[in-house]
Write a protein that holds these residues in place. Structure first.
Motif, PDB file in Angstrom:
ATOM      1  N   VAL A 118     -22.615 -36.381  27.216  1.00 54.74           N
ATOM      2  CA  VAL A 118     -22.800 -36.633  25.782  1.00 54.74           C
ATOM      3  C   VAL A 118     -22.930 -38.139  25.584  1.00 54.74           C
ATOM      4  O   VAL A 118     -21.983 -38.895  25.823  1.00 54.74           O
ATOM      5  CB  VAL A 118     -21.623 -36.064  24.965  1.00 54.74           C
ATOM      6  CG1 VAL A 118     -21.877 -36.254  23.466  1.00 54.74           C
ATOM      7  CG2 VAL A 118     -21.428 -34.580  25.280  1.00 54.74           C
ATOM      8  N   LYS A 127     -19.652 -39.162  19.296  1.00 56.63           N
ATOM      9  CA  LYS A 127     -19.794 -38.542  20.625  1.00 56.63           C
ATOM     10  C   LYS A 127     -18.541 -37.757  21.019  1.00 56.63           C
ATOM     11  O   LYS A 127     -18.625 -36.609  21.461  1.00 56.63           O
ATOM     12  CB  LYS A 127     -20.036 -39.605  21.702  1.00 56.63           C
ATOM     13  CG  LYS A 127     -21.402 -40.189  21.752  1.00 56.63           C
ATOM     14  CD  LYS A 127     -21.594 -41.052  22.980  1.00 56.63           C
ATOM     15  CE  LYS A 127     -20.448 -42.019  23.223  1.00 56.63           C
ATOM     16  NZ  LYS A 127     -20.180 -42.915  22.087  1.00 56.63           N
ATOM     17  N   SER A 128     -17.393 -38.403  20.882  1.00 50.49           N
ATOM     18  CA  SER A 128     -16.151 -37.749  21.296  1.00 50.49           C
ATOM     19  C   SER A 128     -15.851 -36.528  20.439  1.00 50.49           C
ATOM     20  O   SER A 128     -15.382 -35.500  20.938  1.00 50.49           O
ATOM     21  CB  SER A 128     -14.979 -38.740  21.228  1.00 50.49           C
ATOM     22  OG  SER A 128     -15.200 -39.829  22.095  1.00 50.49           O
ATOM     23  N   SER A 129     -16.129 -36.611  19.150  1.00 52.90           N
ATOM     24  CA  SER A 129     -15.913 -35.467  18.253  1.00 52.90           C
ATOM     25  C   SER A 129     -16.803 -34.296  18.664  1.00 52.90           C
ATOM     26  O   SER A 129     -16.364 -33.138  18.697  1.00 52.90           O
ATOM     27  CB  SER A 129     -16.209 -35.855  16.800  1.00 52.90           C
ATOM     28  OG  SER A 129     -15.312 -36.855  16.361  1.00 52.90           O
ATOM     29  N   THR A 131     -18.048 -33.807  21.643  1.00 51.08           N
ATOM     30  CA  THR A 131     -17.619 -33.356  22.972  1.00 51.08           C
ATOM     31  C   THR A 131     -16.441 -32.396  22.890  1.00 51.08           C
ATOM     32  O   THR A 131     -16.482 -31.287  23.431  1.00 51.08           O
ATOM     33  CB  THR A 131     -17.239 -34.553  23.859  1.00 51.08           C
ATOM     34  OG1 THR A 131     -18.354 -35.446  23.966  1.00 51.08           O
ATOM     35  CG2 THR A 131     -16.843 -34.087  25.251  1.00 51.08           C
ATOM     36  N   VAL A 147     -13.516 -31.279  30.384  1.00 53.13           N
ATOM     37  CA  VAL A 147     -14.011 -32.497  29.725  1.00 53.13           C
ATOM     38  C   VAL A 147     -13.572 -33.710  30.533  1.00 53.13           C
ATOM     39  O   VAL A 147     -12.388 -33.871  30.834  1.00 53.13           O
ATOM     40  CB  VAL A 147     -13.477 -32.632  28.281  1.00 53.13           C
ATOM     41  CG1 VAL A 147     -13.856 -33.995  27.702  1.00 53.13           C
ATOM     42  CG2 VAL A 147     -14.032 -31.530  27.396  1.00 53.13           C
ATOM     43  N   ASP A 149     -13.448 -37.673  30.287  1.00 53.15           N
ATOM     44  CA  ASP A 149     -13.565 -38.804  29.370  1.00 53.15           C
ATOM     45  C   ASP A 149     -14.092 -39.998  30.151  1.00 53.15           C
ATOM     46  O   ASP A 149     -13.335 -40.761  30.745  1.00 53.15           O
ATOM     47  CB  ASP A 149     -12.188 -39.110  28.766  1.00 53.15           C
ATOM     48  CG  ASP A 149     -12.269 -40.104  27.617  1.00 53.15           C
ATOM     49  OD1 ASP A 149     -13.367 -40.649  27.387  1.00 53.15           O
ATOM     50  OD2 ASP A 149     -11.240 -40.334  26.959  1.00 53.15           O
ATOM     51  N   ASP A 151     -15.658 -42.502  28.910  1.00 54.78           N
ATOM     52  CA  ASP A 151     -15.661 -43.723  28.097  1.00 54.78           C
ATOM     53  C   ASP A 151     -14.409 -44.515  28.482  1.00 54.78           C
ATOM     54  O   ASP A 151     -13.379 -44.464  27.803  1.00 54.78           O
ATOM     55  CB  ASP A 151     -15.657 -43.360  26.610  1.00 54.78           C
ATOM     56  CG  ASP A 151     -15.973 -44.566  25.727  1.00 54.78           C
ATOM     57  OD1 ASP A 151     -15.997 -45.686  26.258  1.00 54.78           O
ATOM     58  OD2 ASP A 151     -16.187 -44.366  24.516  1.00 54.78           O
ATOM     59  N   HIS A 155     -11.568 -44.798  25.451  1.00 53.63           N
ATOM     60  CA  HIS A 155     -11.134 -43.418  25.683  1.00 53.63           C
ATOM     61  C   HIS A 155     -10.404 -42.841  24.465  1.00 53.63           C
ATOM     62  O   HIS A 155      -9.546 -43.464  23.882  1.00 53.63           O
ATOM     63  CB  HIS A 155     -10.225 -43.355  26.908  1.00 53.63           C
ATOM     64  CG  HIS A 155      -9.215 -44.470  26.972  1.00 53.63           C
ATOM     65  ND1 HIS A 155      -8.096 -44.517  26.172  1.00 53.63           N
ATOM     66  CD2 HIS A 155      -9.181 -45.583  27.737  1.00 53.63           C
ATOM     67  CE1 HIS A 155      -7.398 -45.609  26.449  1.00 53.63           C
ATOM     68  NE2 HIS A 155      -8.033 -46.274  27.389  1.00 53.63           N
ATOM     69  N   VAL A 157     -10.421 -38.904  24.182  1.00 53.12           N
ATOM     70  CA  VAL A 157     -10.377 -37.446  24.350  1.00 53.12           C
ATOM     71  C   VAL A 157      -8.955 -36.878  24.278  1.00 53.12           C
ATOM     72  O   VAL A 157      -8.717 -35.907  23.560  1.00 53.12           O
ATOM     73  CB  VAL A 157     -11.083 -37.026  25.656  1.00 53.12           C
ATOM     74  CG1 VAL A 157     -10.755 -35.577  26.019  1.00 53.12           C
ATOM     75  CG2 VAL A 157     -12.593 -37.197  25.506  1.00 53.12           C
ATOM     76  N   SER A 186      -8.755 -38.243  31.720  1.00 49.38           N
ATOM     77  CA  SER A 186      -9.128 -39.484  31.044  1.00 49.38           C
ATOM     78  C   SER A 186      -8.356 -40.644  31.661  1.00 49.38           C
ATOM     79  O   SER A 186      -7.242 -40.467  32.145  1.00 49.38           O
ATOM     80  CB  SER A 186      -8.818 -39.383  29.544  1.00 49.38           C
ATOM     81  OG  SER A 186      -8.968 -40.641  28.899  1.00 49.38           O
ATOM     82  N   ASP A 226     -17.898 -37.311  28.242  1.00 48.25           N
ATOM     83  CA  ASP A 226     -17.984 -38.159  27.052  1.00 48.25           C
ATOM     84  C   ASP A 226     -18.296 -39.575  27.520  1.00 48.25           C
ATOM     85  O   ASP A 226     -17.425 -40.293  28.007  1.00 48.25           O
ATOM     86  CB  ASP A 226     -16.660 -38.117  26.282  1.00 48.25           C
ATOM     87  CG  ASP A 226     -16.709 -38.919  24.994  1.00 48.25           C
ATOM     88  OD1 ASP A 226     -17.828 -39.190  24.515  1.00 48.25           O
ATOM     89  OD2 ASP A 226     -15.635 -39.271  24.466  1.00 48.25           O
TER      90      ASP A 226
END
Length: 259
Positions: A118, A127-129, A131, A147, A149, A151, A155, A157, A186, A226
């Motif tokens: 994503v 994006k996170s929402s 995901t 998932v 994370d 990012d 981060h 998630v 994450s 994400d």
């Protein structure tokens, strides 16, 4: 009345699923002993993967409930022990094979997992929402979902999933926690508080590689990544590590985001 046997108890234990690995405890070598008294009392010894296993109470309760349902069983007691190094090694081999180098299962030709990264060109577009809500929705439909994370700097998630649980490590294998039925990992789970992560390209690549290879994801239908905004190091690493990954681009109507 039928005579209660160890086989009866072991059959019941085969229905007990480890909450982290999602396999029967009998298949994982977690049943240490079964003792049956003349009056029907049953004592079960269970091996935990680590002494600090966060699921030990849940495992103990599942064992008690499963054994108590067997005809002829009286009281049930559970004694917890911890696997030694050799047993943990055998567990890892049974789950991940005996390869010296970690392998990314999603990059293998026979992988049935759909991988979606994503992405966006700009931060703050959701994006996170997307995901975590997509992950929860797919799980609600009966799919097995994970998932990652990716990012590293931003981060979010774990916070969005409402779970700050730490992963359990068995040798070099990492067991991801779950929230709403979704497995997730994450960098936030490995840092203190809101400590900033200041990493350059090679470290970002290695972190992503470790999350893909060392985490025991099990048989996933879908893995969602994400990504951080833009087309930097992490996006390039995803393309290198999982060439078959598909991209979901999230944007908002603002020109800066759409471009």
């Amino acid at each position: 009345m039928a005579v209660l046997t160890e086989s009866d108890v072991r059959t019941a234990l085969a229905k007990v699923i480890d909450p982290e690995i999602r396999k029967p405890i009998t298949d994982l070598g977690m049943v240490k002993s079964i003792d049956i008294s003349d009056d029907g009392a049953v004592g079960v010894g269970i091996y935990l993967t680590t002494s600090g296993c966060p699921m030990k109470t849940e495992i103990s309760d599942r064992v008690k409930n499963a054994v108590a349902d067997v005809e002829g069983v009286g009281t049930v007691s559970v004694e917890l022990d911890v696997m030694n190094d050799e047993q943990r090694t055998e567990l890892r081999k049974s789950l991940r094979g005996d390869s010296a180098e970690p392998i990314i299962p999603f990059a293998q030709p026979g992988s049935l997992t759909r991988v979606y990264a994503v992405a966006s060109g700009k931060g703050g577009v959701g994006k996170s929402s997307v995901t975590v809500n997509l992950a929860a929705s797919l799980t609600a439909r009966g799919l097995s979902v994970g998932v990652l994370d990716a990012d590293i700097y931003g981060h979010s998630v774990p916070r969005m999933l409402g779970n700050d649980a730490k992963p359990t490590q068995v040798e070099k294998m990492i067991m991801p926690p779950q929230a709403h039925g979704v497995k997730f990992i994450s960098i936030a789970q490995f840092t203190q508080g809101n400590t900033p992560v200041v990493w350059r390209g090679p470290m970002l690549h290695r972190a992503l590689q470790q999350f893909l290879a060392d985490v025991f994801w099990g048989d996933l239908d879908v893995l969602l990544l994400d990504l951080p905004p833009g087309t930097g190091d992490v996006a390039i690493s995803v393309a290198q590590l999982i060439p078959s990954a598909e991209i979901l681009v999230v944007t908002t109507p603002q020109q800066a985001a759409a471009e």
